[in-house]
Design an enzyme around this catalytic site. Structure first.
Site, short mmCIF file in Angstrom:
data_model
loop_
_atom_site.label_atom_id
_atom_site.label_comp_id
_atom_site.label_asym_id
_atom_site.label_seq_id
_atom_site.Cartn_x
_atom_site.Cartn_y
_atom_site.Cartn_z
N SER B 22 -35.73 0.73 25.91
CA SER B 22 -34.44 0.12 26.23
C SER B 22 -33.62 -0.13 24.96
CB SER B 22 -34.66 -1.21 26.96
OG SER B 22 -33.41 -1.79 27.26
N ILE B 72 -27.45 -6.39 17.96
CA ILE B 72 -26.39 -5.80 18.80
C ILE B 72 -25.76 -6.88 19.67
CG2 ILE B 72 -25.86 -3.99 20.49
CD1 ILE B 72 -27.08 -2.86 17.91
N GLY B 73 -26.58 -7.79 20.18
CA GLY B 73 -26.06 -8.84 21.05
C GLY B 73 -25.86 -8.34 22.48
N ASN B 131 -36.22 -7.72 30.57
CA ASN B 131 -36.17 -8.09 29.14
C ASN B 131 -36.05 -9.60 29.05
OD1 ASN B 131 -35.56 -8.55 26.50
ND2 ASN B 131 -33.65 -7.39 26.49
N CYS B 134 -34.39 -12.96 25.81
CA CYS B 134 -33.00 -13.39 25.75
C CYS B 134 -32.98 -14.91 25.64
CB CYS B 134 -32.25 -13.02 27.04
SG CYS B 134 -32.15 -11.27 27.32
N LYS B 171 -41.18 -7.51 29.92
CA LYS B 171 -41.23 -7.02 28.54
C LYS B 171 -41.41 -8.20 27.59
CE LYS B 171 -39.07 -4.05 25.15
NZ LYS B 171 -37.95 -3.14 24.88
N ASN B 198 -41.34 -6.06 22.37
CA ASN B 198 -39.95 -6.08 21.94
C ASN B 198 -39.94 -6.22 20.41
OD1 ASN B 198 -37.08 -6.31 21.99
ND2 ASN B 198 -37.25 -7.14 24.07
N GLY B 256 -42.70 1.44 17.38
CA GLY B 256 -42.97 2.28 16.22
C GLY B 256 -43.61 3.63 16.48
N THR B 278 -36.88 3.44 18.26
CA THR B 278 -36.15 3.65 17.00
C THR B 278 -36.30 5.07 16.45
OG1 THR B 278 -36.47 1.32 16.51
CG2 THR B 278 -35.90 2.72 14.65
#
Ligand SMILES: Cc1cc2nc3c(=O)[nH]c(=O)nc-3n(C[C@H](O)[C@H](O)[C@H](O)COP(=O)(O)OP(=O)(O)OC[C@H]3O[C@@H](n4cnc5c(N)ncnc54)[C@H](O)[C@@H]3O)c2cc1C
Ligand SMILES: Cc1cc2nc3c(=O)[nH]c(=O)nc-3n(C[C@H](O)[C@H](O)[C@H](O)COP(=O)(O)O)c2cc1C
Ligand code: FES
Lengths: 312, 316
Positions: B22, B72-73, B131, B134, B171, B198, B256, B278
């Site tokens: 995500s 990123i927010g 997710n 938050c 998550k 995460n 990773g 990533t």
């Protein structure tokens, strides 16, 4: 890294064919360096990248992986495409102009002929071209002039009168003065220290050039502060500014949302848009320059989805 | 030929265990230029909240050794636009979708899940990833995933909104003292699976300006540099399942992964599926490359079924 088959795939990746039969407009290829030479403060590098060369338009950029297949430096470095030769002696080639400012760019300028670099491109939106043969002024700051010669050629083919303004801190940071004289109808050079051309900034000479040529479009590529002043001058003198911006980019392909900046859309509303896919070329008067401070962009309060007072 | 298929619950047999992560793949169109997103076991979308969000100012990233920080927010279009545009597009190209949902209150999560369920493209959904990293506005911004009670409440509310045959994945954040406690709370609240991990909270100071480098001050650390943390988290939770402290549910491993070897490592620790995040920024077609490499490794090791390799490192 000790994995068995590390690193990116080799050879051009042509994306899946969609129902409409469109081929992907981007490729990833392992490009051989066939020439690299020093030009003032910069390194001018020619890469064999036929896929990119075939698809690219002026204003688009490439993203280069640095450090080899198992490198701990994951993020690609972006460079404007200076020139493409789709059917050169070596197959299609792509040229870039690199200023070594940090570890990644130093690795790139240290590549010798026959070394390879993994390239993704072409990325981003190209400079829009006018439909009528209007006069245009092309303004490049430092290596920002790199994509403008190719653009100048395309504009002159359309019958446009093309003038170029090249500006830099000092003479060694100017790129392409000789080429500019060859490819344009007029060239003006400025340097901050007066070591070449007129001492001062591009924005000092731009008003007269727009007025004299009755330019309809001013194209710009260079530092953000320069792009803001080009936009202001173009506005004041009745021209449209098209500027190519430079934001830190983690992916360059539109998936990470790190490269955003506040831009006004056709509906008049400001959004944080990705400069790698919706840019790097934007109409200057659409960029919310008021939200920039030291090269960093805040989210304007009136932007779509901006945080409300007291949190989201 | 190794049988790569895997069942993560709800009777949706996925053709293979590879997924996007995500926020590292947007909502499909961009990566579809590099590979066919329907070749993945599932496509995981950017976490979506109820309303459109601008995200934070820039700079939003800082490079780190073998990774990066991001801040990123949770920029995104909001759930209405997601179900009107993004989900139907993914369905049209034949992708199996694992939407990621987020919220700043447990009711926001429930609302996002309910809107998702009502979507005309809901058929493409093979599960929902929640997710929970938050900030919870009702608890002074403490991240849900750091609090077992808050995590459980979110999962229970989301579970209620979705049909039984759509598995819910919680998550988890690695930034906790005991990840097995959060995992247990989520599974007891109805999570059908867990996604781990995460990003880790990190920070970089720009020593030219002598100020934090990120606009948001702190950011999430990701990339190969965090892989051992992910392997550890998966191992610990899987171990707790073997010991009967947590009911056994599938684990999706993320953190990773760069190569087929890295994916196999997570599988051996206990993951039944793998997300590549990533590393996509380095190699846009990494998810399908990792799949190919994983398949070759399994074949070389003599496995007939991918699922036979899950959790083997525990030696049971
Ligand atoms: C669309 C675009 C076109 C560009 N065209 C050129 C060009 O033609 N010639 C050229 O020399 N440079 C160009 N740049 C800038 C170039 O990408 C950076 O100088 C380079 O990424 C710096 O990497 P580094 O490892 O040497 O520096 P470091 O400072 O060590 O890099 C650290 C991180 O910050 C990022 N970063 C640092 N400076 C910049 C910057 N100015 N812009 C974007 N990201 C940055 C890097 O990508 C990296 O992720 C362009 C940038 C963009 C976005
Ligand atoms: C730029 C970026 C954005 C992310 N956005 C989200 C997100 O919206 N929701 C989420 O659950 N995880 C998000 N993550 C975390 C990743 O999904 C993943 O869990 C983490 O990065 C570790 O995996 P990786 O090392 O393979 O990237 C994001 C990560 C990055 C780098
Ligand atoms: S650099 Fe990743 S979205 Fe633009």
């Amino acid at each position: 890294m000790t994995g068995p088959v590390t690193g990116p795939v080799t050879g051009p990746v042509t994306g899946p064919v969609t129902e409409r039969g469109l081929r992907a407009r981007v490729t990833q290829e392992v490009a051989e360096v066939i020439a690299t030479r020093r030009v003032g403060a910069y390194q001018h590098i020619t890469l064999v990248a036929p896929g990119v060369a075939e698809l690219a338009r002026p204003g688009q950029f490439v993203a280069l992986a640095v450090g080899g297949e198992s490198s701990g430096t994951l993020l690609r470095r972006s460079f404007s495409i200076h020139k493409v030769s789709p059917s050169g002696t070596y197959g299609g080639t792509v040229e870039i102009v690199v200023s070594a400012v940090g570890a990644g760019t130093r690795w790139i300028v240290d590549r010798a002929p026959h070394d390879t670099i993994d390239v993704v491109g072409p990325l981003g939106k190209a400079f829009p071209l006018p439909t009528d043969p209007v006069a245009c002024v092309l303004v490049g700051g430092g290596y920002g002039s790199a994509p403008l010669f190719w653009l100048a050629g395309e504009l002159r083919e359309r019958g446009c009168h093309v003038e170029m303004v090249l500006g830099a801190a000092s003479e060694d940071r100017l790129f392409g003065v000789v080429e500019a004289r060859r490819s344009c109808d007029g060239v003006t050079v400025t340097t901050d220290d007066g070591s070449a051309g007129q001492q001062g900034w591009v924005s000092d000479v731009l008003p007269d050039i727009i007025d004299r040529t009755k330019a309809g479009v001013v194209y710009g590529c260079g530092p953000m502060g320069m792009l803001e002043s080009i936009t202001r001058v173009a506005d004041d003198h009745g021209a449209v500014a098209q500027v190519a911006v430079e934001e830190s980019m983690a992916c360059g392909i539109g998936v990470c949302m790190t490269c955003v900046m506040p831009v006004v859309g056709s509906d008049g509303r400001t959004r944080m848009v990705r400069s790698c896919v919706e840019g790097p070329v934007f109409r200057g008067d659409r960029v919310r320059w008021d939200a920039f401070d030291g090269g960093h962009a805040r989210v304007p309060d009136d932007a779509v989805g901006a945080p409300k007072v007291g949190g989201h | 030929m190794v049988d790569l298929s895997v069942d993560l619950g709800g009777g949706h047999r996925l053709p293979n265990p590879l997924m996007t992560a995500s926020g590292c793949a947007a909502n499909g169109k961009e990566l579809h230029r590099f590979f066919d997103v329907s070749d993945l076991g599932a496509f995981v979308t950017k976490s979506v909240m109820a309303d459109p969000r601008s995200g934070r100012g820039t700079p939003r990233m800082a490079e780190t050794p073998s990774g990066m920080l991001n801040s990123i927010g949770l920029q995104g279009p909001g759930i209405e636009a997601f179900v009107d545009e993004d989900l139907p597009w993914l369905q049209s190209v034949g992708a199996r979708v694992l939407p990621s949902i987020a919220g700043s209150s447990s009711t926001e999560y429930a609302h996002v899940a309910a809107t998702l369920r009502a979507s005309r493209a809901f058929d493409a959904v093979v599960g929902v990833e929640v997710n929970i990293s938050c900030p919870n506005v009702a608890n002074r911004g403490l991240v849900f995933a750091c609090d077992p009670m808050a995590s459980a409440k979110v999962i229970a509310l989301v579970r209620e909104q979705l049909p039984r045959d759509v598995p819910v994945f919680a998550k988890l954040s690695p930034d906790v003292t005991d990840i097995t406690a959060i995992a247990a709370a989520c599974v007891k609240a109805g999570a059908d699976g867990l996604t781990m991990i995460n990003t880790l909270l990190g920070m970089v100071i720009d020593t030219d300006r002598m100020r934090p480098q990120l606009g948001g001050v702190t950011g999430g650390l990701s990339g190969p540099g965090i892989r051992p943390v992910a392997v550890r988290a998966i191992w610990q939770v899987r171990q707790a399942m073997f010991e009967g402290r947590i009911p056994t549910v599938p684990i999706i491993g993320v953190g990773g992964v760069r190569t087929g070897r890295d994916a196999l490592e997570m599988v051996a620790a206990g993951a039944s599926a793998i997300q590549v995040g990533t590393v996509v920024f380095n190699d846009p077609s990494a998810p399908v490359r990792v799949l190919r490499e994983l398949c070759e490794l399994l074949e070389a090791k003599g496995y007939d079924h991918f699922t036979d390799a899950v959790a083997v490192a525990h030696g049971r």
